[in-house]
Design a protein around this motif. Sequence first.
Motif: not given
Length: 153
Positions: A75-79
Amino acid sequence: MLETIIYCLILIACLLLMFFKPISKYTLSSRYIDYGIGTVVLIILFIVVIATYVSPAMIEEDLAKEPCGSATPQGVCYSLDHGLCQSLWQKARGDCQIEMSDIIKSRPTGLIGPGLNRCSARKMDKAIRYNRAKTESAYCKAYFKYIEEVNGH
């Protein structure tokens, strides 16, 4: 805010009922009736407060920790859209379970969760490598380093 005030008023009423025992004084019955009614109402109030305040916060926290949640590397490291991320994770997890089926069959009680998660993360990253977030955060760097390691080394 209004429901908090109502809950506090119910709590005060129960405590006053248990302290002053008005029902037993006016009906000339046992004082345990006041204690019983007060205790039952307090238990119901406790359950309602947990359902109103605690459970939604716990559910939200648990959802944030699920794969592709707001507190996870996916959830944090991918858009990515949350739904797309979930479907990619499930596909990668299914592929990894097939790949690891020999290990799972030979050691059914073995600790395979971390290996399965790393495999799923690696497969998902391979499919969406170009959707990595443009941040240079230490959290994402450590995550990408972790999934790129072979067998934890």
